[in-house]
Design an enzyme around this catalytic site. Structure first.
Site, PDB file in Angstrom:
ATOM      1  N   ARG A  80      -2.558   4.487  -8.304  1.00  0.00           N
ATOM      2  CA  ARG A  80      -3.990   4.435  -8.591  1.00  0.00           C
ATOM      3  C   ARG A  80      -4.423   5.711  -9.311  1.00  0.00           C
ATOM      4  NH1 ARG A  80      -6.602   5.312  -4.659  1.00  0.00           N
ATOM      5  NH2 ARG A  80      -4.999   5.424  -3.047  1.00  0.00           N
ATOM      6  N   TYR A 208      -0.904  -1.497 -12.942  1.00  0.00           N
ATOM      7  CA  TYR A 208      -0.336  -1.188 -11.635  1.00  0.00           C
ATOM      8  C   TYR A 208      -1.288  -1.419 -10.461  1.00  0.00           C
ATOM      9  CZ  TYR A 208       2.837   0.885  -8.347  1.00  0.00           C
ATOM     10  OH  TYR A 208       3.707   1.050  -7.312  1.00  0.00           O
ATOM     11  N   GLY A 210      -3.444  -1.166  -7.322  1.00  0.00           N
ATOM     12  CA  GLY A 210      -4.883  -1.098  -7.086  1.00  0.00           C
ATOM     13  C   GLY A 210      -5.707  -0.984  -8.361  1.00  0.00           C
ATOM     14  N   LYS A 217      -8.348  -3.420  -4.031  1.00  0.00           N
ATOM     15  CA  LYS A 217      -9.236  -2.289  -3.779  1.00  0.00           C
ATOM     16  C   LYS A 217     -10.581  -2.449  -4.516  1.00  0.00           C
ATOM     17  CE  LYS A 217      -6.404  -0.704  -0.933  1.00  0.00           C
ATOM     18  NZ  LYS A 217      -5.385   0.291  -0.926  1.00  0.00           N
ATOM     19  N   HIS A 237     -10.711   0.005   4.872  1.00  0.00           N
ATOM     20  CA  HIS A 237      -9.293   0.217   4.550  1.00  0.00           C
ATOM     21  C   HIS A 237      -8.513   0.276   5.866  1.00  0.00           C
ATOM     22  CE1 HIS A 237      -6.198   2.959   2.242  1.00  0.00           C
ATOM     23  NE2 HIS A 237      -5.879   1.687   2.136  1.00  0.00           N
ATOM     24  N   SER A 259      -4.116   6.064   2.321  1.00  0.00           N
ATOM     25  CA  SER A 259      -3.012   5.436   1.595  1.00  0.00           C
ATOM     26  C   SER A 259      -1.685   6.109   1.929  1.00  0.00           C
ATOM     27  CB  SER A 259      -3.275   5.533   0.094  1.00  0.00           C
ATOM     28  OG  SER A 259      -4.502   4.901  -0.199  1.00  0.00           O
ATOM     29  N   ALA A 260      -0.673   5.269   2.160  1.00  0.00           N
ATOM     30  CA  ALA A 260       0.682   5.746   2.493  1.00  0.00           C
ATOM     31  C   ALA A 260       0.701   6.626   3.744  1.00  0.00           C
ATOM     32  CB  ALA A 260       1.320   6.445   1.292  1.00  0.00           C
ATOM     33  N   CYS A 261      -0.115   6.277   4.720  1.00  0.00           N
ATOM     34  CA  CYS A 261      -0.138   7.021   5.984  1.00  0.00           C
ATOM     35  C   CYS A 261       0.170   6.130   7.188  1.00  0.00           C
ATOM     36  CB  CYS A 261      -1.474   7.720   6.172  1.00  0.00           C
ATOM     37  SG  CYS A 261      -1.671   9.121   5.056  1.00  0.00           S
ATOM     38  N   LYS A 263      -0.229   2.371   7.696  1.00  0.00           N
ATOM     39  CA  LYS A 263      -0.881   1.120   8.104  1.00  0.00           C
ATOM     40  C   LYS A 263       0.117  -0.043   8.160  1.00  0.00           C
ATOM     41  CE  LYS A 263      -4.052   1.188   4.959  1.00  0.00           C
ATOM     42  NZ  LYS A 263      -3.618   2.501   4.410  1.00  0.00           N
ATOM     43  N   ASN A 265       3.276  -0.011   8.436  1.00  0.00           N
ATOM     44  CA  ASN A 265       4.248   0.194   9.514  1.00  0.00           C
ATOM     45  C   ASN A 265       3.653  -0.114  10.877  1.00  0.00           C
ATOM     46  OD1 ASN A 265       7.037   1.482   8.704  1.00  0.00           O
ATOM     47  ND2 ASN A 265       5.512   2.095   7.198  1.00  0.00           N
ATOM     48  N   ASP A 286      -3.781  -3.770   5.319  1.00  0.00           N
ATOM     49  CA  ASP A 286      -4.434  -2.826   4.398  1.00  0.00           C
ATOM     50  C   ASP A 286      -5.958  -2.890   4.404  1.00  0.00           C
ATOM     51  OD1 ASP A 286      -3.943  -0.755   2.385  1.00  0.00           O
ATOM     52  OD2 ASP A 286      -4.718  -2.172   0.906  1.00  0.00           O
ATOM     53  N   ARG A 375       6.663  -0.213  -4.708  1.00  0.00           N
ATOM     54  CA  ARG A 375       6.009  -1.156  -3.778  1.00  0.00           C
ATOM     55  C   ARG A 375       6.722  -2.502  -3.744  1.00  0.00           C
ATOM     56  NH1 ARG A 375       0.940   0.573  -1.034  1.00  0.00           N
ATOM     57  NH2 ARG A 375       0.783   2.711  -1.767  1.00  0.00           N
TER      58      ARG A 375
END
Ligand code: GTP
Ligand code: SPV
Ligand code: MN
Length: 592
Positions: A80, A208, A210, A217, A237, A259-261, A263, A265, A286, A375
């Site tokens: 993004r 790409y 988002g 988004k 989110h 983002s990438a923290c 969710k 998982n 997400d 991704r």
């Protein structure tokens, strides 16, 4: 120019509003052909074959990974672009200091210039979609016009796309208009513009994630958050997960992490072996749309039907459900490949990359083999932990809202807010280290309130007022918590094992919601004592639990001052009740 009437179903006759708009856009962009997407499997297969033929999509090893394809995006177009993303409201103050702003008229002029003639020689795809279960009153529809077949394939996986959505649009009077073109992929001519007052989006110059899958988004967060404020709900989110205990009781949690923290998982977590009889049900990974129910509880739907998930780090140990989900019928974007053409990324225990994400012979000197923001796009139904309620029109009742960030220090493993209003302060105070999900420096701590910094379609001051108002409407509101899986020791090693073991924290959270678990009352909220968490058979360094559950008053005084300074930017739009909560937090910290 081919017309829609040449297709077997004359979808263009379903909605006059959509047809009129498509005609206007076609006049502007001058495509060679127009394709109305019906969302069928046959259509998906045909587009896939066409992309393979022109080498935009590379088939992966079909015996090990059936139905899997690799897409390589332009190397300058891998995440993004927040610096090129704008919210274009009549008044700048309505977009707020949290957004880049441009007035609607010049923004339209700028975009119209870029779109003029940009689809010459290309096909214009009309992509009707529904965010949320097709029969849910909470769902909202949109149409994305795009010149990218890769976007169409992704939209088919990520949304309820095609004829049924167009039929719903024909019944309802409104839909979100999203216009997208990959253009020439020149980063100098790349903009993602939102016009919430017009329910429209214009995105140019990126193919790409988002930036280009406008249902995600752009619609389901930026435009939807604006609509949600007017209509009395929340667009967030957040993942949505059901946690079933051995007694068969299921509690649903909605968790907002940047983002990438973590969710995806957490939404698919595998319970540790020492938690027999526990089950996890994924509703969403997400985005959550949250509605106050007649019973005073908050109900959540997942507007999406697929996952656009971070690949690196995914393996059978960290996230077996995700790993199994992506063994077939998956589009991989920007991963590496092995000699026998299997997808490869950092974090896989086996396999050797021969070509990196750009298709170059793999050389460690060039950096990681897979792009850090590579991704997978995959249908949610393939997930072994897919919840049967993921399609429930009324959503699932939420017991707890959990905020989180990636913080090597300061934020403890878990704490509970004292009330809904205090929880709004906890959410507003979220900070996190930046990740590869957005272009820019990685690992810098920044404020990311409610994990919505890049996604709130309006002024955060108004957004917090709205959160406070929603809480006032709930007679049985979710309890609000904050977690941090990313605390590090002095050597930079994670103190908490994370992943499946996060269930140990979630089970404390659920017990707190039931009024069953013990906690210490601290200046920042309620924390478990080390003994209050189930640490049975947990593999963790001596003293780590104590450290993870410490509140360092000096660090927190600085933190709370930092939060105060951040909140001040919102001036008159900052709700008084949030200021009061902040002052109360400062006062509590003075006493320790
Ligand atoms: P977006 O799709 O960008 O919104 O991200 P997400 O929040 O869904 O993030 P995701 O679950 O894909 O996780 C991103 C990264 O965090 C991956 O590299 C994971 O391996 C890592 N991660 C997830 N959960 C944990 C955890 O509990 N502990 C640690 N240390 N890392 C984790
Ligand atoms: C995120 O960045 O939070 C994502 C990926 O979920 S993207 O769809 O690119 O926004
Ligand atoms: Mn996300």
């Amino acid at each position: 120019m081919a017309t829609a009437a040449q297709q077997p179903f004359d979808l263009s006759s379903l909605s006059r509003d959509v047809t009129t708009w498509v005609r206007e856009v076609a006049a502007q962009t001058q495509p060679a052909a127009i394709h109305w997407c019906d969302g069928s499997d046959a259509e998906f297969g045909a587009l896939e074959r066409a992309l393979v033929q022109n080498k935009e999509l590379l088939p992966l090893n079909q015996s090990t990974n059936p139905g899997c394809y690799l897409y390589r995006s332009h190397p300058s177009d891998v995440a993004r672009v927040e610096h090129l993303t704008f919210v274009c409201t009549q008044h700048e103050i309505d977009a707020g200091p949290n957004n880049h702003w441009m007035a609607p008229a010049p923004a339209h002029r700028k975009m119209d210039e870029l779109f003029r003639g940009c689809m010459r020689g290309r096909t214009l795809y009309v992509v009707p979609y529904c965010m949320g279960p097709i029969d849910s009153p909470f769902s909202r529809c949109g149409v994305e016009i795009t010149d990218s077949a890769y976007v169409v394939l992704n939209m088919k996986i990520m949304t309820r796309m095609g004829r049924a959505a167009l039929e719903r649009i024909a019944r309802e009077s409104t839909f979100v208009k999203g216009l997208h073109s990959t253009g020439d992929l020149n980063p100098e001519r790349r903009f993602i513009m939102h016009f919430p007052e017009e329910l429209s989006i214009k995105s140019f110059g990126s193919g790409y994630g988002g930036n280009a899958l406008l249902g995600k988004k752009c619609h389901a967060l930026r435009i939807a958050s604006w609509q949600a404020r007017a209509e009395g709900w929340l667009a967030e989110h957040m993942l949505i997960v059901g946690i079933q205990n051995p007694q068969g009781e299921i509690h649903y949690l909605a968790c907002a992490f940047p983002s990438a923290c973590g969710k995806t998982n957490l939404a698919m977590l595998i319970p540790p072996a020492t938690f027999p009889g526990w089950k996890i049900w994924t509703v969403g990974d997400d985005i959550a749309w949250l509605h106050p129910g007649a019973d005073g509880r908050l109900y959540a739907i997942n507007p999406e039907s697929g996952y656009f998930g971070v690949v690196p780090g995914t393996n059978a140990k960290t996230n077996r459900n995700a790993f199994e989900t992506i063994q077939r019928d998956t589009i991989f974007t920007n991963v590496a490949v092995t000699a026998d053409n299997q997808p490869w990324w950092e974090g896989l225990p086996a396999g050797v990359p021969v070509a990196d994400w750009q298709g170059r012979p793999y050389d460690a000197k060039n950096g990681p083999a897979a792009q850090p923001n590579s991704r997978f796009t995959v249908a949610a139904r393939q997930n072994p932990s897919y919840s049967t309620l993921a399609d429930a029109p009324g959503g699932v009742p939420i017991s707890a809202i959990v905020f989180g960030g990636r913080r090597r220090s300061v934020a403890p493993l878990v704490y509970q807010a004292r009330s809904w209003a205090h929880g709004v302060l906890v959410g507003a105070g979220v900070a996190s280290e930046t990740t590869a999900a957005a272009v820019g420096e990685v690992g810098v701590v920044r404020r990311d309130p409610m994990a919505m910094k890049p996604f709130a379609g309006y002024n955060f001051g108004d957004y917090w007022s709205h959160w406070l108002n929603v809480g006032r409407k709930l007679s049985a509101p979710p309890q609000i918590f904050h977690v941090n899986w990313f605390r590090q020791d002095a050597a930079g090693k994670f103190l908490w094992p994370g992943f499946g073991d996060n269930l140990r924290v979630l089970s404390w959270i659920i017990d707190r919601c039931k009024g069953k678990a013990a906690a210490r009352d601290t200046a920042i909220g309620y924390l478990p004592a080390p003994d209050d968490l189930d640490t049975h058979a947990l593999d963790i360094a001596p003293g780590a639990i104590e450290e993870l559950l410490t509140v360092n008053a000096d660090l927190w005084r600085d933190e709370m001052n930092g939060i105060g300074a951040y909140l001040q930017q919102f001036g008159a739009r900052l709700p008084k009740a949030l200021q009061d909560e902040h002052q109360a937090a400062i006062d509590r910290l003075k006493k320790v």
